[in-house]
Design a protein around this motif. Structure first.
Motif, PDB file in Angstrom:
ATOM      1  N   GLY A  94       0.803  -1.218   0.000  1.00 28.91           N
ATOM      2  CA  GLY A  94       0.000   0.000   0.000  1.00 28.91           C
ATOM      3  C   GLY A  94       0.836   1.269   0.000  1.00 28.91           C
ATOM      4  O   GLY A  94       0.349   2.344   0.332  1.00 28.91           O
ATOM      5  N   LEU A  95       2.100   1.144  -0.397  1.00 28.70           N
ATOM      6  CA  LEU A  95       3.021   2.279  -0.343  1.00 28.70           C
ATOM      7  C   LEU A  95       3.448   2.736  -1.736  1.00 28.70           C
ATOM      8  O   LEU A  95       3.412   1.966  -2.689  1.00 28.70           O
ATOM      9  N   VAL A  96       3.874   4.001  -1.798  1.00 33.14           N
ATOM     10  CA  VAL A  96       4.408   4.591  -3.015  1.00 33.14           C
ATOM     11  C   VAL A  96       5.787   5.158  -2.676  1.00 33.14           C
ATOM     12  O   VAL A  96       5.935   5.863  -1.673  1.00 33.14           O
ATOM     13  N   PRO A  97       6.806   4.845  -3.475  1.00 35.49           N
ATOM     14  CA  PRO A  97       8.117   5.443  -3.211  1.00 35.49           C
ATOM     15  C   PRO A  97       8.070   6.945  -3.459  1.00 35.49           C
ATOM     16  O   PRO A  97       7.436   7.405  -4.414  1.00 35.49           O
ATOM     17  N   ALA A  98       8.755   7.686  -2.585  1.00 41.11           N
ATOM     18  CA  ALA A  98       8.792   9.141  -2.686  1.00 41.11           C
ATOM     19  C   ALA A  98      10.252   9.585  -2.706  1.00 41.11           C
ATOM     20  O   ALA A  98      10.974   9.409  -1.723  1.00 41.11           O
ATOM     21  N   ILE A  99      10.684  10.128  -3.825  1.00 43.47           N
ATOM     22  CA  ILE A  99      12.046  10.615  -3.972  1.00 43.47           C
ATOM     23  C   ILE A  99      12.069  12.071  -3.516  1.00 43.47           C
ATOM     24  O   ILE A  99      11.318  12.898  -4.028  1.00 43.47           O
ATOM     25  N   ALA A 100      12.954  12.367  -2.558  1.00 38.55           N
ATOM     26  CA  ALA A 100      13.125  13.744  -2.098  1.00 38.55           C
ATOM     27  C   ALA A 100      14.303  14.350  -2.850  1.00 38.55           C
ATOM     28  O   ALA A 100      15.386  13.769  -2.912  1.00 38.55           O
ATOM     29  N   GLN A 101      14.060  15.520  -3.448  1.00 39.08           N
ATOM     30  CA  GLN A 101      15.058  16.207  -4.266  1.00 39.08           C
ATOM     31  C   GLN A 101      15.155  17.660  -3.811  1.00 39.08           C
ATOM     32  O   GLN A 101      14.123  18.314  -3.595  1.00 39.08           O
ATOM     33  N   GLN A 102      16.375  18.168  -3.690  1.00 42.03           N
ATOM     34  CA  GLN A 102      16.571  19.577  -3.359  1.00 42.03           C
ATOM     35  C   GLN A 102      16.020  20.416  -4.510  1.00 42.03           C
ATOM     36  O   GLN A 102      16.426  20.237  -5.658  1.00 42.03           O
ATOM     37  N   TYR A 103      15.089  21.311  -4.205  1.00 37.18           N
ATOM     38  CA  TYR A 103      14.342  22.016  -5.255  1.00 37.18           C
ATOM     39  C   TYR A 103      15.191  22.924  -6.131  1.00 37.18           C
ATOM     40  O   TYR A 103      14.920  23.083  -7.316  1.00 37.18           O
ATOM     41  N   ASP A 104      16.231  23.546  -5.580  1.00 39.69           N
ATOM     42  CA  ASP A 104      16.970  24.537  -6.358  1.00 39.69           C
ATOM     43  C   ASP A 104      18.222  23.995  -7.045  1.00 39.69           C
ATOM     44  O   ASP A 104      18.708  24.598  -7.996  1.00 39.69           O
ATOM     45  N   THR A 105      18.734  22.837  -6.602  1.00 37.36           N
ATOM     46  CA  THR A 105      19.955  22.294  -7.207  1.00 37.36           C
ATOM     47  C   THR A 105      19.700  21.001  -7.971  1.00 37.36           C
ATOM     48  O   THR A 105      20.536  20.575  -8.758  1.00 37.36           O
ATOM     49  N   GLY A 106      18.557  20.343  -7.706  1.00 44.13           N
ATOM     50  CA  GLY A 106      18.266  19.068  -8.347  1.00 44.13           C
ATOM     51  C   GLY A 106      18.915  17.889  -7.651  1.00 44.13           C
ATOM     52  O   GLY A 106      18.756  16.745  -8.092  1.00 44.13           O
ATOM     53  N   GLU A 107      19.645  18.132  -6.579  1.00 40.73           N
ATOM     54  CA  GLU A 107      20.331  17.066  -5.847  1.00 40.73           C
ATOM     55  C   GLU A 107      19.312  16.059  -5.292  1.00 40.73           C
ATOM     56  O   GLU A 107      18.354  16.445  -4.643  1.00 40.73           O
ATOM     57  N   VAL A 108      19.516  14.776  -5.597  1.00 43.84           N
ATOM     58  CA  VAL A 108      18.647  13.725  -5.065  1.00 43.84           C
ATOM     59  C   VAL A 108      19.088  13.451  -3.636  1.00 43.84           C
ATOM     60  O   VAL A 108      20.257  13.131  -3.382  1.00 43.84           O
ATOM     61  N   LEU A 109      18.169  13.570  -2.696  1.00 45.59           N
ATOM     62  CA  LEU A 109      18.505  13.488  -1.281  1.00 45.59           C
ATOM     63  C   LEU A 109      18.250  12.118  -0.666  1.00 45.59           C
ATOM     64  O   LEU A 109      19.095  11.579   0.040  1.00 45.59           O
ATOM     65  N   MET A 110      17.090  11.572  -0.900  1.00 50.80           N
ATOM     66  CA  MET A 110      16.723  10.325  -0.245  1.00 50.80           C
ATOM     67  C   MET A 110      15.490   9.715  -0.902  1.00 50.80           C
ATOM     68  O   MET A 110      14.838  10.345  -1.728  1.00 50.80           O
ATOM     69  N   LEU A 111      15.199   8.492  -0.506  1.00 50.54           N
ATOM     70  CA  LEU A 111      13.977   7.802  -0.908  1.00 50.54           C
ATOM     71  C   LEU A 111      13.239   7.409   0.351  1.00 50.54           C
ATOM     72  O   LEU A 111      13.816   6.828   1.273  1.00 50.54           O
ATOM     73  N   GLY A 112      11.981   7.756   0.411  1.00 49.38           N
ATOM     74  CA  GLY A 112      11.121   7.351   1.519  1.00 49.38           C
ATOM     75  C   GLY A 112       9.867   6.710   0.957  1.00 49.38           C
ATOM     76  O   GLY A 112       9.716   6.608  -0.270  1.00 49.38           O
ATOM     77  N   TRP A 113       8.998   6.287   1.830  1.00 46.65           N
ATOM     78  CA  TRP A 113       7.757   5.619   1.414  1.00 46.65           C
ATOM     79  C   TRP A 113       6.567   6.363   1.986  1.00 46.65           C
ATOM     80  O   TRP A 113       6.592   6.795   3.140  1.00 46.65           O
ATOM     81  N   MET A 114       5.532   6.496   1.179  1.00 50.97           N
ATOM     82  CA  MET A 114       4.303   7.158   1.622  1.00 50.97           C
ATOM     83  C   MET A 114       3.108   6.282   1.299  1.00 50.97           C
ATOM     84  O   MET A 114       3.055   5.641   0.256  1.00 50.97           O
ATOM     85  N   ASP A 115       2.156   6.286   2.224  1.00 49.59           N
ATOM     86  CA  ASP A 115       0.838   5.748   1.927  1.00 49.59           C
ATOM     87  C   ASP A 115      -0.074   6.959   1.720  1.00 49.59           C
ATOM     88  O   ASP A 115       0.400   8.108   1.680  1.00 49.59           O
ATOM     89  N   ASP A 116      -1.352   6.730   1.559  1.00 55.90           N
ATOM     90  CA  ASP A 116      -2.281   7.833   1.295  1.00 55.90           C
ATOM     91  C   ASP A 116      -2.241   8.892   2.398  1.00 55.90           C
ATOM     92  O   ASP A 116      -2.229  10.086   2.132  1.00 55.90           O
ATOM     93  N   GLU A 117      -2.222   8.453   3.650  1.00 53.41           N
ATOM     94  CA  GLU A 117      -2.238   9.393   4.767  1.00 53.41           C
ATOM     95  C   GLU A 117      -0.943  10.200   4.838  1.00 53.41           C
ATOM     96  O   GLU A 117      -0.972  11.400   5.084  1.00 53.41           O
ATOM     97  N   ALA A 118       0.191   9.554   4.616  1.00 52.59           N
ATOM     98  CA  ALA A 118       1.468  10.282   4.631  1.00 52.59           C
ATOM     99  C   ALA A 118       1.493  11.326   3.516  1.00 52.59           C
ATOM    100  O   ALA A 118       1.955  12.456   3.725  1.00 52.59           O
ATOM    101  N   LEU A 119       0.984  10.967   2.339  1.00 54.24           N
ATOM    102  CA  LEU A 119       0.918  11.929   1.245  1.00 54.24           C
ATOM    103  C   LEU A 119      -0.024  13.076   1.594  1.00 54.24           C
ATOM    104  O   LEU A 119       0.296  14.244   1.364  1.00 54.24           O
TER     105      LEU A 119
END
Length: 142
Positions: free
Chosen positions: A27-52
């Motif tokens: 029931g999860l979706v991978p969520a890639i966190a990226q620094q908005y101004d540099t494009g640097e990929v920071l981490m991967l986390g998981w979200m379900d509907d409530e987390a989103l």
């Protein structure tokens, strides 16, 4: 790794968004966190509907921790906050890209990004750059 799925209680996520998501068996979706101004990929986390839903409405990244089996808001314990700038769903509706303003380290190890330490291949980037400098344009995957 077998993870315990998040609680199946109803979420406040907009039903139109929820209907579009393609989730894993957990029931999860991978969520890639990226620094908005540099494009640097920071981490991967998981979200379900409530987390989103929480991420979209609070402006702070909320993830489902598969190991602790609980929600966590990035920065609540570490002080390394992720302030949400945008959230996008990929073309297959099975991955989220969360552009953030990262304050402090993104990785639980204390590193800026989770992708600094174990680079498996770096030559491809160099070869691509060299080809571009020589006037050779690499073919694009179609």
């Amino acid at each position: 790794m077998t993870s315990t799925p998040p609680p199946s209680s109803p979420s406040s996520l907009d039903p139109e968004i929820a209907a579009r998501l393609k989730r894993s068996a957990d029931g999860l979706v991978p969520a890639i966190a990226q620094q908005y101004d540099t494009g640097e990929v920071l981490m991967l986390g998981w979200m379900d509907d409530e987390a989103l839903h929480r991420t979209l409405t609070t402006g702070r990244c909320t993830y489902w921790s598969r190991s602790r089996r609980e929600y966590w808001v990035k920065g609540d314990t570490s002080g390394h906050f992720q302030w949400v700038k945008s959230v996008a769903l990929d073309c297959d509706a099975d991955t989220l890209l969360v552009q953030v303003d990262q304050v402090g380290a993104a990785c639980h190890t204390g590193a800026r990004t989770c992708f600094d330490e174990d680079v498996l291949l770096e030559e491809a980037a160099s070869a691509h750059t060299q080809g571009a400098d020589s006037g050779v344009v690499p073919a694009l995957d179609q």
